[in-house]
Design an enzyme around this catalytic site. Structure first.
Site, PDB file in Angstrom:
ATOM      1  N   TRP A  45       7.919 118.017  35.647  1.00  0.00           N
ATOM      2  CA  TRP A  45       6.849 117.475  36.490  1.00  0.00           C
ATOM      3  C   TRP A  45       7.284 116.176  37.174  1.00  0.00           C
ATOM      4  O   TRP A  45       6.637 115.711  38.094  1.00  0.00           O
ATOM      5  CB  TRP A  45       5.578 117.241  35.677  1.00  0.00           C
ATOM      6  CG  TRP A  45       5.814 116.576  34.368  1.00  0.00           C
ATOM      7  CD1 TRP A  45       5.796 115.243  34.123  1.00  0.00           C
ATOM      8  CD2 TRP A  45       6.111 117.217  33.128  1.00  0.00           C
ATOM      9  NE1 TRP A  45       6.063 115.011  32.806  1.00  0.00           N
ATOM     10  CE2 TRP A  45       6.256 116.198  32.157  1.00  0.00           C
ATOM     11  CE3 TRP A  45       6.263 118.553  32.727  1.00  0.00           C
ATOM     12  CZ2 TRP A  45       6.552 116.470  30.826  1.00  0.00           C
ATOM     13  CZ3 TRP A  45       6.561 118.813  31.397  1.00  0.00           C
ATOM     14  CH2 TRP A  45       6.702 117.787  30.462  1.00  0.00           C
ATOM     15  N   ARG A  46       8.387 115.603  36.700  1.00  0.00           N
ATOM     16  CA  ARG A  46       8.883 114.391  37.375  1.00  0.00           C
ATOM     17  C   ARG A  46       9.786 114.742  38.552  1.00  0.00           C
ATOM     18  O   ARG A  46       9.937 113.945  39.474  1.00  0.00           O
ATOM     19  CB  ARG A  46       9.682 113.539  36.386  1.00  0.00           C
ATOM     20  CG  ARG A  46       8.794 112.862  35.382  1.00  0.00           C
ATOM     21  CD  ARG A  46       9.564 111.914  34.511  1.00  0.00           C
ATOM     22  NE  ARG A  46       8.654 111.312  33.553  1.00  0.00           N
ATOM     23  CZ  ARG A  46       9.033 110.695  32.445  1.00  0.00           C
ATOM     24  NH1 ARG A  46      10.317 110.594  32.164  1.00  0.00           N
ATOM     25  NH2 ARG A  46       8.148 110.177  31.634  1.00  0.00           N
ATOM     26  N   GLU A  58      -0.208 116.348  33.016  1.00  0.00           N
ATOM     27  CA  GLU A  58      -0.889 115.293  32.254  1.00  0.00           C
ATOM     28  C   GLU A  58      -1.961 115.880  31.329  1.00  0.00           C
ATOM     29  O   GLU A  58      -2.148 115.403  30.222  1.00  0.00           O
ATOM     30  CB  GLU A  58      -1.517 114.251  33.192  1.00  0.00           C
ATOM     31  CG  GLU A  58      -0.496 113.386  33.915  1.00  0.00           C
ATOM     32  CD  GLU A  58       0.362 112.519  32.976  1.00  0.00           C
ATOM     33  OE1 GLU A  58       0.014 112.383  31.790  1.00  0.00           O
ATOM     34  OE2 GLU A  58       1.397 112.005  33.430  1.00  0.00           O
ATOM     35  N   GLN A  63      -2.212 115.076  23.662  1.00  0.00           N
ATOM     36  CA  GLN A  63      -2.154 115.588  22.289  1.00  0.00           C
ATOM     37  C   GLN A  63      -0.986 116.527  22.014  1.00  0.00           C
ATOM     38  O   GLN A  63      -0.876 117.050  20.915  1.00  0.00           O
ATOM     39  CB  GLN A  63      -3.433 116.367  21.871  1.00  0.00           C
ATOM     40  CG  GLN A  63      -4.721 115.742  22.305  1.00  0.00           C
ATOM     41  CD  GLN A  63      -5.217 114.728  21.311  1.00  0.00           C
ATOM     42  OE1 GLN A  63      -4.727 114.665  20.193  1.00  0.00           O
ATOM     43  NE2 GLN A  63      -6.172 113.913  21.713  1.00  0.00           N
ATOM     44  N   GLY A 102      -4.115 124.565  22.383  1.00  0.00           N
ATOM     45  CA  GLY A 102      -5.346 124.050  21.781  1.00  0.00           C
ATOM     46  C   GLY A 102      -6.236 123.379  22.826  1.00  0.00           C
ATOM     47  O   GLY A 102      -5.899 123.340  24.010  1.00  0.00           O
ATOM     48  N   TYR A 141      -7.567 107.811  32.126  1.00  0.00           N
ATOM     49  CA  TYR A 141      -6.107 107.942  32.030  1.00  0.00           C
ATOM     50  C   TYR A 141      -5.570 108.932  33.071  1.00  0.00           C
ATOM     51  O   TYR A 141      -4.646 108.628  33.831  1.00  0.00           O
ATOM     52  CB  TYR A 141      -5.686 108.392  30.618  1.00  0.00           C
ATOM     53  CG  TYR A 141      -4.239 108.809  30.613  1.00  0.00           C
ATOM     54  CD1 TYR A 141      -3.240 107.844  30.635  1.00  0.00           C
ATOM     55  CD2 TYR A 141      -3.867 110.156  30.693  1.00  0.00           C
ATOM     56  CE1 TYR A 141      -1.898 108.203  30.711  1.00  0.00           C
ATOM     57  CE2 TYR A 141      -2.540 110.524  30.765  1.00  0.00           C
ATOM     58  CZ  TYR A 141      -1.564 109.550  30.768  1.00  0.00           C
ATOM     59  OH  TYR A 141      -0.248 109.902  30.868  1.00  0.00           O
ATOM     60  N   ASP A 159      -2.842 105.392  28.043  1.00  0.00           N
ATOM     61  CA  ASP A 159      -3.109 106.360  26.980  1.00  0.00           C
ATOM     62  C   ASP A 159      -2.746 105.707  25.640  1.00  0.00           C
ATOM     63  O   ASP A 159      -2.455 104.511  25.573  1.00  0.00           O
ATOM     64  CB  ASP A 159      -2.327 107.665  27.216  1.00  0.00           C
ATOM     65  CG  ASP A 159      -0.825 107.483  27.061  1.00  0.00           C
ATOM     66  OD1 ASP A 159      -0.365 106.337  26.879  1.00  0.00           O
ATOM     67  OD2 ASP A 159      -0.096 108.494  27.112  1.00  0.00           O
ATOM     68  N   CYS A 213       9.051 102.844  21.329  1.00  0.00           N
ATOM     69  CA  CYS A 213       7.976 102.256  20.514  1.00  0.00           C
ATOM     70  C   CYS A 213       7.161 103.442  19.979  1.00  0.00           C
ATOM     71  O   CYS A 213       6.009 103.649  20.330  1.00  0.00           O
ATOM     72  CB  CYS A 213       7.145 101.351  21.432  1.00  0.00           C
ATOM     73  SG  CYS A 213       6.145 100.131  20.609  1.00  0.00           S
ATOM     74  N   CYS A 224      14.789  98.428  22.935  1.00  0.00           N
ATOM     75  CA  CYS A 224      13.598  98.257  23.774  1.00  0.00           C
ATOM     76  C   CYS A 224      13.810  97.206  24.854  1.00  0.00           C
ATOM     77  O   CYS A 224      14.185  96.068  24.574  1.00  0.00           O
ATOM     78  CB  CYS A 224      12.400  97.866  22.914  1.00  0.00           C
ATOM     79  SG  CYS A 224      10.885  97.764  23.888  1.00  0.00           S
ATOM     80  N   CYS A 230       8.286  90.728  23.479  1.00  0.00           N
ATOM     81  CA  CYS A 230       7.362  91.375  22.529  1.00  0.00           C
ATOM     82  C   CYS A 230       7.064  90.454  21.337  1.00  0.00           C
ATOM     83  O   CYS A 230       7.939  90.153  20.535  1.00  0.00           O
ATOM     84  CB  CYS A 230       7.963  92.694  22.045  1.00  0.00           C
ATOM     85  SG  CYS A 230       6.893  93.557  20.870  1.00  0.00           S
TER      86      CYS A 230
HETATM   87  N1  ADE Z   1       3.014 111.831  28.302  1.00  0.00           N
HETATM   88  C1  ADE Z   1       1.935 111.701  29.058  1.00  0.00           C
HETATM   89  N2  ADE Z   1       2.264 111.615  30.353  1.00  0.00           N
HETATM   90  C2  ADE Z   1       3.604 111.705  30.420  1.00  0.00           C
HETATM   91  C3  ADE Z   1       4.547 111.709  31.472  1.00  0.00           C
HETATM   92  N3  ADE Z   1       4.156 111.605  32.729  1.00  0.00           N
HETATM   93  N4  ADE Z   1       5.834 111.816  31.139  1.00  0.00           N
HETATM   94  C4  ADE Z   1       6.212 111.931  29.861  1.00  0.00           C
HETATM   95  N5  ADE Z   1       5.378 111.939  28.839  1.00  0.00           N
HETATM   96  C5  ADE Z   1       4.089 111.837  29.102  1.00  0.00           C
END
Ligand code: ADE
Length: 369
Positions: A45-46, A58, A63, A102, A141, A159, A213, A224, A230
């Site tokens: 999706w990226r 998303e 979950q 689910g 979110y 989130d 994290c 990190c 932090c």
């Molecule tokens: N978890 C929720 N959204 C995400 C995203 N865009 N990329 C990776 N993990 C995710």
């Protein structure tokens, strides 16, 4: 001296204790963006972050872990590549594509929204957080994620992962389960977000929450990019932060599952259209734990002609608010009573959207362990 330059110098002087909340969040930006540029995982999706693909991913990622989502995402995109196809697909097929993820209301809300988009939005997702958040199944979110990742709007996407990262950076001991705490983080992020890179900013925070994290186990503070700002890391507080109040304990429900089998087919029925596992298929069952004698007397077996009743394995399924503790019987009968649909093992797997709670029994009937 300009105020910004003055703040910058404060950070350079490593006087981090004196940074206030917004300054500390602002100080994350540079290291966060640089790190994300180098470490972002390559995810389907990226690669092509269209509004539709971001939306579907998303919702799936709520979950569910990234690795588990990947095959669902590709199957979904192959079969339902756009809003029009999602709006038109029969519900049963949609639930089958969702089977195992689910939270089936999420899939139903996707379709509800797709239909609204076809009717009122020219078949497109609106391009602002404020409009997105009005659609079914799209909360703060998800609206922020779609608006920032697909449209570049400078709005936050907070989130559970992001709440963990931020409360550690700030050493905040406020309860991250509280809505007001989340709202404040959203406001603060909105105030510090750099224009023009909201997608990388939000996904960078999500990514740190997912792989550095981490939610369970020791955070990898050595890797990190936010380590230098932090406060939880600096003060050895990562064990106690974030603070998250426990939800109510889950109710335990005993169920007795009836695997009614005749001539290689098993009895299944569709659940009601509302409530838990709405409209999914299930094996007939009784609440409570029952003996073979009690089972043989229920009307669930009316007209079946019982030949033999044998115990089948126990199983447990955990929902968000309930746990099903299931015992089961394999009941060979002369016929499948007319009140049920009769499915062979292939149909259980490929045709009917079965509730995931019954996975173990589907495998059992298919002869798999
Ligand atoms: N978890 C929720 N959204 C995400 C995203 N865009 N990329 C990776 N993990 C995710």
């Amino acid at each position: 001296m300009s105020e910004d330059l003055y703040r910058g110098l404060q950070v350079l002087e490593s006087d981090e204790h004196s940074l206030d909340r917004l300054d500390r969040l602002k100080a994350m930006t540079g290291p966060l963006l640089a790190w994300y540029g180098e470490h972002a995982r390559i995810l389907p999706w990226r690669e092509e972050p269209t509004p539709y693909r971001v939306w579907i991913s998303e919702i799936m990622l709520q979950q569910t872990r990234v690795e588990a989502v990947k095959p669902y995402f590709s199957r979904f995109m192959e079969e339902l590549p756009d809003i029009a196809s999602l709006a038109a697909v029969p519900e049963e097929r949609l639930l089958k594509l969702w089977e195992g993820l689910g939270y089936y209301n999420r899939a139903r809300n996707l379709q509800k929204t797709a239909r609204i988009l076809m009717e009122r939005y020219d078949g497109r997702l609106p391009d602002s957080r404020s409009e997105l958040i009005r659609l079914p199944g799209i909360g703060s979110y998800t609206a922020g994620a779609i608006a920032s990742i697909a449209y570049g709007e400078a709005v936050p996407a907070v989130d559970g992962n992001v709440l963990r990262v931020l409360s550690r950076v700030l050493a905040s001991t406020e309860d991250i389960a509280s809505l007001s705490v989340k709202r404040r983080f959203e406001q603060d992020l909105a105030a510090v977000m750099p224009a023009g890179c909201s997608s990388a900013f939000n996904q960078g925070l999500i990514e740190i929450g997912a792989i550095v994290c981490v939610p369970n186990g020791e955070p990898r503070c050595g890797e990190c990019p936010l380590h230098s700002v932090c406060l939880a890391a600096r003060n050895n507080l990562t064990d106690s932060i974030p603070v998250k109040s426990r939800p109510k304990p889950r109710r335990i429900e005993e169920r007795t599952i009836l695997l009614i089998v005749s001539h290689g087919r098993t009895a299944i029925r569709k659940r009601p259209p509302e409530g838990l596992l709405a409209s999914l298929y299930e094996f007939p069952s009784l609440t409570g734990k029952h003996s073979p004698r009690e089972i043989s007397e229920t009307d669930l077996l009316d007209g079946a002609g019982i030949l033999r009743i044998r115990p089948a394995p126990d199983a447990v399924h955990i929902f968000s608010h309930v746990e099903w503790h299931m015992s089961a019987f394999l009941i060979e009968t002369e016929r499948i009573p007319a009140q049920y649909a009769a499915a062979d093992p292939d149909e259980l797997r490929d045709r009917y959207p079965m509730a995931g709670a019954f996975d173990k029994y589907i495998r059992f009937l298919g002869g798999e362990s």
